[in-house]
Every structure is written in C-alpha cells, then in structure tokens.
Design a protein around this motif. Structure first.
Motif, short mmCIF file in Angstrom:
data_model
loop_
_atom_site.label_atom_id
_atom_site.label_comp_id
_atom_site.label_asym_id
_atom_site.label_seq_id
_atom_site.Cartn_x
_atom_site.Cartn_y
_atom_site.Cartn_z
N VAL A 43 0.84 -1.20 0.00
CA VAL A 43 0.00 0.00 0.00
C VAL A 43 0.88 1.26 0.00
O VAL A 43 0.65 2.21 -0.76
N LEU A 44 1.91 1.27 0.84
CA LEU A 44 2.81 2.42 0.89
C LEU A 44 3.47 2.64 -0.47
O LEU A 44 3.55 3.76 -0.97
N ARG A 45 3.95 1.52 -1.06
CA ARG A 45 4.64 1.65 -2.35
C ARG A 45 3.70 2.11 -3.46
O ARG A 45 4.13 2.71 -4.43
N ALA A 46 2.41 1.79 -3.27
CA ALA A 46 1.44 2.21 -4.29
C ALA A 46 1.00 3.66 -4.06
O ALA A 46 0.14 4.19 -4.78
N GLY A 47 1.57 4.29 -3.03
CA GLY A 47 1.27 5.70 -2.74
C GLY A 47 -0.11 5.89 -2.14
O GLY A 47 -0.71 6.96 -2.26
N ILE A 57 -8.75 -1.46 0.23
CA ILE A 57 -9.57 -2.60 -0.21
C ILE A 57 -9.45 -2.78 -1.72
O ILE A 57 -9.35 -3.90 -2.22
N SER A 58 -9.39 -1.65 -2.44
CA SER A 58 -9.35 -1.76 -3.91
C SER A 58 -8.02 -2.36 -4.40
O SER A 58 -7.91 -2.76 -5.54
N THR A 59 -7.02 -2.43 -3.52
CA THR A 59 -5.73 -3.02 -3.97
C THR A 59 -5.71 -4.54 -3.79
O THR A 59 -4.83 -5.21 -4.31
N LEU A 60 -6.69 -5.07 -3.02
CA LEU A 60 -6.56 -6.47 -2.61
C LEU A 60 -6.56 -7.47 -3.77
O LEU A 60 -6.07 -8.59 -3.61
N ASP A 61 -7.12 -7.06 -4.93
CA ASP A 61 -7.04 -7.99 -6.05
C ASP A 61 -5.97 -7.58 -7.06
O ASP A 61 -5.91 -8.08 -8.17
N LYS A 62 -5.09 -6.69 -6.60
CA LYS A 62 -4.04 -6.21 -7.54
C LYS A 62 -2.70 -6.87 -7.28
O LYS A 62 -1.77 -6.71 -8.04
N PHE A 63 -2.58 -7.58 -6.16
CA PHE A 63 -1.29 -8.24 -5.89
C PHE A 63 -1.56 -9.69 -5.50
O PHE A 63 -2.69 -10.06 -5.19
N THR A 64 -0.48 -10.48 -5.53
CA THR A 64 -0.62 -11.85 -5.03
C THR A 64 0.21 -11.95 -3.76
O THR A 64 1.30 -11.35 -3.65
N LEU A 65 -0.32 -12.68 -2.81
CA LEU A 65 0.40 -12.89 -1.55
C LEU A 65 0.39 -14.38 -1.29
O LEU A 65 -0.66 -15.01 -1.26
N GLU A 66 1.58 -14.93 -1.12
CA GLU A 66 1.67 -16.38 -0.97
C GLU A 66 2.43 -16.71 0.30
O GLU A 66 3.50 -16.14 0.54
N LEU A 67 1.84 -17.60 1.08
CA LEU A 67 2.50 -18.02 2.32
C LEU A 67 2.93 -19.47 2.15
O LEU A 67 2.10 -20.34 1.90
N ARG A 68 4.24 -19.73 2.21
CA ARG A 68 4.67 -21.12 2.11
C ARG A 68 5.78 -21.42 3.13
O ARG A 68 6.30 -20.51 3.78
N LEU A 77 5.64 -14.44 -0.24
CA LEU A 77 5.97 -13.83 -1.52
C LEU A 77 4.89 -12.82 -1.90
O LEU A 77 3.71 -13.18 -1.98
N LEU A 78 5.34 -11.58 -2.04
CA LEU A 78 4.42 -10.52 -2.49
C LEU A 78 4.70 -10.34 -3.98
O LEU A 78 5.83 -10.00 -4.35
N ASP A 79 3.69 -10.60 -4.79
CA ASP A 79 3.89 -10.62 -6.24
C ASP A 79 5.11 -11.45 -6.61
O ASP A 79 5.95 -11.05 -7.44
N GLY A 80 5.24 -12.58 -5.95
CA GLY A 80 6.30 -13.53 -6.29
C GLY A 80 7.65 -13.22 -5.68
O GLY A 80 8.63 -13.93 -5.93
N GLU A 81 7.73 -12.14 -4.88
CA GLU A 81 9.04 -11.75 -4.36
C GLU A 81 9.06 -11.69 -2.83
O GLU A 81 8.10 -11.19 -2.22
N ASP A 82 10.14 -12.20 -2.25
CA ASP A 82 10.32 -12.14 -0.80
C ASP A 82 10.82 -10.73 -0.44
O ASP A 82 11.87 -10.30 -0.89
N MET A 83 10.06 -10.02 0.39
CA MET A 83 10.38 -8.61 0.66
C MET A 83 11.46 -8.44 1.73
O MET A 83 11.89 -7.31 2.00
N GLY A 84 11.84 -9.50 2.38
CA GLY A 84 12.93 -9.45 3.37
C GLY A 84 12.71 -8.39 4.43
O GLY A 84 11.60 -8.20 4.93
N VAL A 105 -9.38 -6.65 4.92
CA VAL A 105 -7.98 -7.12 4.89
C VAL A 105 -7.86 -8.37 5.77
O VAL A 105 -7.24 -9.36 5.39
N ARG A 106 -8.52 -8.34 6.91
CA ARG A 106 -8.46 -9.48 7.83
C ARG A 106 -9.11 -10.71 7.19
O ARG A 106 -8.62 -11.81 7.28
N GLU A 107 -10.23 -10.47 6.52
CA GLU A 107 -10.95 -11.55 5.84
C GLU A 107 -10.04 -12.16 4.76
O GLU A 107 -9.98 -13.37 4.60
N TYR A 108 -9.35 -11.28 4.05
CA TYR A 108 -8.47 -11.70 2.95
C TYR A 108 -7.39 -12.67 3.46
O TYR A 108 -7.01 -13.60 2.78
N LEU A 109 -6.94 -12.44 4.71
CA LEU A 109 -5.84 -13.25 5.23
C LEU A 109 -6.31 -14.44 6.09
O LEU A 109 -5.49 -15.28 6.47
#
Ligand code: DC
Length: 439
Positions: A43-47, A57-68, A77-84, A105-109
């Motif tokens: 969200v911060l990076r998207a300004g 809420i409108s960003t929630l379908d704009k990125f992928t978040l994967e927990l493995r 992985l946020l959009d396929g990348e580990d943000m470290g 956001v809570r529902e999403y996770l």
C-alpha cells in the motif's frame, strides 16, 4: 497435531520466543504479522494512505500474496518476491497496523492462516490467533510486557538491523500509538482470549520466556502418560531391549509434542512393545478386541489406553478413535500391512489403506518405522533394529479431497519408505568384532 496461539502487543518478543519454542517442539512457526506488513508495504509503495480503507480494499485484487514453508521456514511472496527486511521498518509497522484494522484485509488473510494450521502443527503469533484464527487452539498464550520494556527491545532490534536514525522516544511513542490502534479497533482487537494464559515477560529473558511457554504447553496439552506406563516402562523397557538386543536409530526424528502416526512393518504381536520400548512418548495402539478379555493382559492393554478393534467387522469406531487420538496430540502406532508377516520381506506383502485414511482425517504427519530382525522373526539375543525414518509431512502425502485412491497412494508412499529402510533379512547377525565395538 498441536496448535499454539501466541498473541500480544508488539515488542513483547513473540516472534523470537515462538521461533525458539517451534525449534524445541519440532513444529513450524507462523508469523502472521508479516502478512499484514506485506500488505502495508504494498500500500505504501502504491502511494496509498494505509488509513484510507476504500483505497486499501481496492488493492486487494491487484497483488498476489503467498504463504509457504521451505524446510519448515516461513516464506511470504508478495507478487512472487520475498520482501525481506523491507517489511520491518517503522513506517511499514504503522502501515501494517492501519491496514490490519480493515475487516476486508483481515478476511483476505483469514483462510491463509487457518489452512496452514490445518495441515501442520504450528505455533502462530499475532493479535487475534486465539480469539479468531484458531479459537480451538490447544494452547493459547497472551504474551505481554510493559511498554517501556517492549520499546527498549524494539529499539535494540532496529539498531541491530542497521537503523541508526531512529530514537528510543520515537519507538516508544509509535509503540503506544500502535498498541492503541491494535487493541481498540472494532474487528479482532488485540485482547487475550478467555482461555489464554497471560504471561508478562518484562523481567524474563528470551530463554526464560521460552521455558515458561514450554511448561504451559506441557501442562495444557494434557497428554499424560498413564501411571502404569510411567512406573513400568523404565523397568521393563531396558530388560526387553536387552533380551532381543534391540537398538533404535533415528529417535531424533520424533517431534517432542503433537499428534503423530508411526507406521511400521508388522512381524509379531509384540512389535508395538518393540517400538514403544524406545520412544520417550507413550504410544497409542490398536489391539484386537479378544485381547481385552484375556485376564491380566486385558487389564494391561486397557490401562495402556489401547484402542479396541473388531478385526472381522472392519471397525469404523477404531478408525475414529485412532483419528481422535492423533488429533488430541498422541502418537498412534499402526501397521499398514494389517496382518503379521513374520519371515516375509515386507515389500512382498499386501497393504491396506487405513494408514492413509487416518493420516488424511487426522491431518497428522507420519514417521515410517522399519523393524529389522534377522530372518524376520524375533529371537532371544538376536539383533533387532528399530529405525525411525524421516518425518513425512501430511502435506506431502498427496491429499486433495480424500477418497480411497488417495488413501491407498498415501499408504503406499509411507510403506515404500518403510521398505526402503530394508527388509527383515538383510540385518547381519553381529560378528564378535561388532559386538565388542558396541560395548
Ligand atoms: O506482530 P507485528 O508487529 O509484525 O504486526 C504488525 C501489525 O499487524 C500489528 O500492528 C497488528 C497487525 N496484526 C494483526 O492485526 N493481527 C495479527 N494476527 C498479526 C498482526
């Protein structure tokens, strides 16, 4: 399976201590705050202002978040990348706190977190784990400390990550603000669950906190060894092991807590004793119903908490009881071959799908066990080896929606691992030299 929920405010040391407990118990650690932090960072990076609910809420379908989990370690992985470490800055902390107050956001996770705990024994830290995510967790702890102690820890942590500009006062003020946000929000506020144990660690070290939590886990997980087992085992096991020259390999593969299924090849009615004589934790096993009515033996089998099975009737209640035992955190010892096959190479025997079925329904991990005896038959003073293989994660058993084909495939996979550890007859009798060496 065991699920440990650790909630509490930021800076209470939840993540360090949860990692230490996970290591000790051989279970996985899930840092749920990192999920919110990734969304905060996005969200911060998207300004976008993290407090602007509609925009977030409108960003929630704009990125992928994967927990493995890779080698038991959490990777997000946020959009396929580990943000470290980019998710660990004070700005991202505040953004995470803001986005976490948004119900969508809570529902999403929500399911991401729940699914992880369905498949694995976990220690999960966050704010609402005991109240919302895992309300049925076996152990719930609310870890807290004074704001001063927590701010000091966070300040030291930021410094050690190379942040030289931040001051203690800034960290303290942000922490108090974040505490207020997190504990007063409408959805899933950071409050202790009714059945949580509250642990204030202001004056405890990391090790001290870890040990307190391990004590609580032990007490709460209610797996008490039966009295008869506690009294008899230290006397009987060494004598038994002496007479059949039994030694164990791979005992370290058995987790110290949580439900588990041990699957072994089946030579004799005493296999469960041969395995149990080596394990620290008490085993739960299935015994045919006829045994329960044999004088003395019946009493012993009952006292050891055996599950009664009616072999002729394809006993559904025994399967249910087995699943329940494993889910309650016990170790279940079962034999995929179903029958005893002394002196026959296990690879050449039929197997049943019960092990796969129980693994699927309980969600527990499996350890393949190979009992090796020369010639496939126990004999006094002939060498016996009990090999505890590497843990097979339930998620690696190929289950998707259950069904006999899946149970069969899973049982075969487990059984192949047992066979890969060797058949009965390839165990050489100890030579006089080897005997000396062992001494
Ligand atoms: O634990 P942490 O500091 O990494 O969490 C960052 C923020 O995420 C925290 O301010 C509150 C939020 N959070 C939450 O609301 N629920 C959770 N289960 C975990 C974190």
């Amino acid at each position: 399976m065991i699920r440990i929920a650790i909630d509490g405010p930021g800076g209470a040391g939840k993540s360090s201590v949860a990692k230490a407990v996970a290591r000790e118990l051989g279970i996985i650690y899930v840092d749920t705050g990192a999920l919110y932090r990734n969304i905060g960072l996005y969200v911060l990076r998207a300004g976008i202002d993290p407090k602007d609910s509609a925009a977030v809420i409108s960003t929630l379908d704009k990125f992928t978040l994967e927990l493995r989990f890779e080698d038991g370690k959490q990777v997000i992985l946020l959009d396929g990348e580990d943000m470290g470490d980019a998710i660990r800055t004070p700005e991202v902390s505040m953004a995470a706190s803001a986005v976490s107050a948004i119900p969508e956001v809570r529902e999403y996770l929500l399911n991401m977190q729940r699914d992880t705990a369905k498949k694995n024994s976990v220690i999960m830290d966050g704010r609402d784990i005991g109240t919302v995510i895992l309300p049925k967790a076996e152990v719930k702890i609310f870890l807290t400390a004074s704001p001063e102690a927590r701010a000091k820890r966070r300040f030291e942590e930021l410094k050690s990550r190379g942040n030289t500009t931040v001051t203690y006062d800034e960290v303290y003020n942000e922490m108090v603000e974040r505490d207020t946000n997190d504990s007063t929000r409408k959805t899933a506020p950071c409050v202790p669950a009714e059945d949580a144990v509250i642990l204030d660690n202001s004056k405890l070290t990391l090790e001290g906190t870890r040990d307190e939590i391990l004590k609580i886990v032990k007490k709460k997980s209610k797996i008490k060894k039966s009295l008869i087992y506690t009294v008899l085992k230290p006397i009987v096991a060494p004598i038994y092991n002496f007479f059949i020259c039994s030694r164990a390999i791979g005992l370290e593969n058995i987790p110290k807590e949580g439900g588990l299924i041990l699957c072994a090849n089946h030579i004799s009615a005493v296999d469960v004793v041969t395995i149990g004589a080596h394990t620290k934790r008490q085993l739960t096993f299935v015994a045919k119903k006829e045994l329960f009515s044999v004088p003395l033996l019946g009493w012993l089998v009952k006292s050891l908490g055996a599950i009664k099975v009616d072999r002729g009737a394809g006993d559904v209640s025994a399967i249910k009881a087995s699943v329940k035992a494993a889910q309650a955190g016990r170790i279940l010892s079962i034999f995929p071959q179903g029958h005893r096959y002394p002196a026959v190479d296990p690879a050449k025997t039929p197997i049943h799908h019960g092990a796969g079925l129980i693994a699927y329904q309980s969600g527990c991990d499996v350890i393949p066990v190979c009992i090796k005896v020369k010639g496939g038959k126990y004999r006094l003073f002939k060498r016996t080896e009990v090999i505890f293989g590497k843990l097979i994660k339930n998620s690696d058993l190929g289950f998707t929606e259950g069904g006999i084909a899946e149970y069969k495939a899973a049982t075969e996979k487990i059984f192949n691992e047992i066979c890969a550890m060797g058949g009965y007859s390839d165990l050489p009798a100890p030579t006089p030299k080897a005997k000396k060496k062992r001494k």
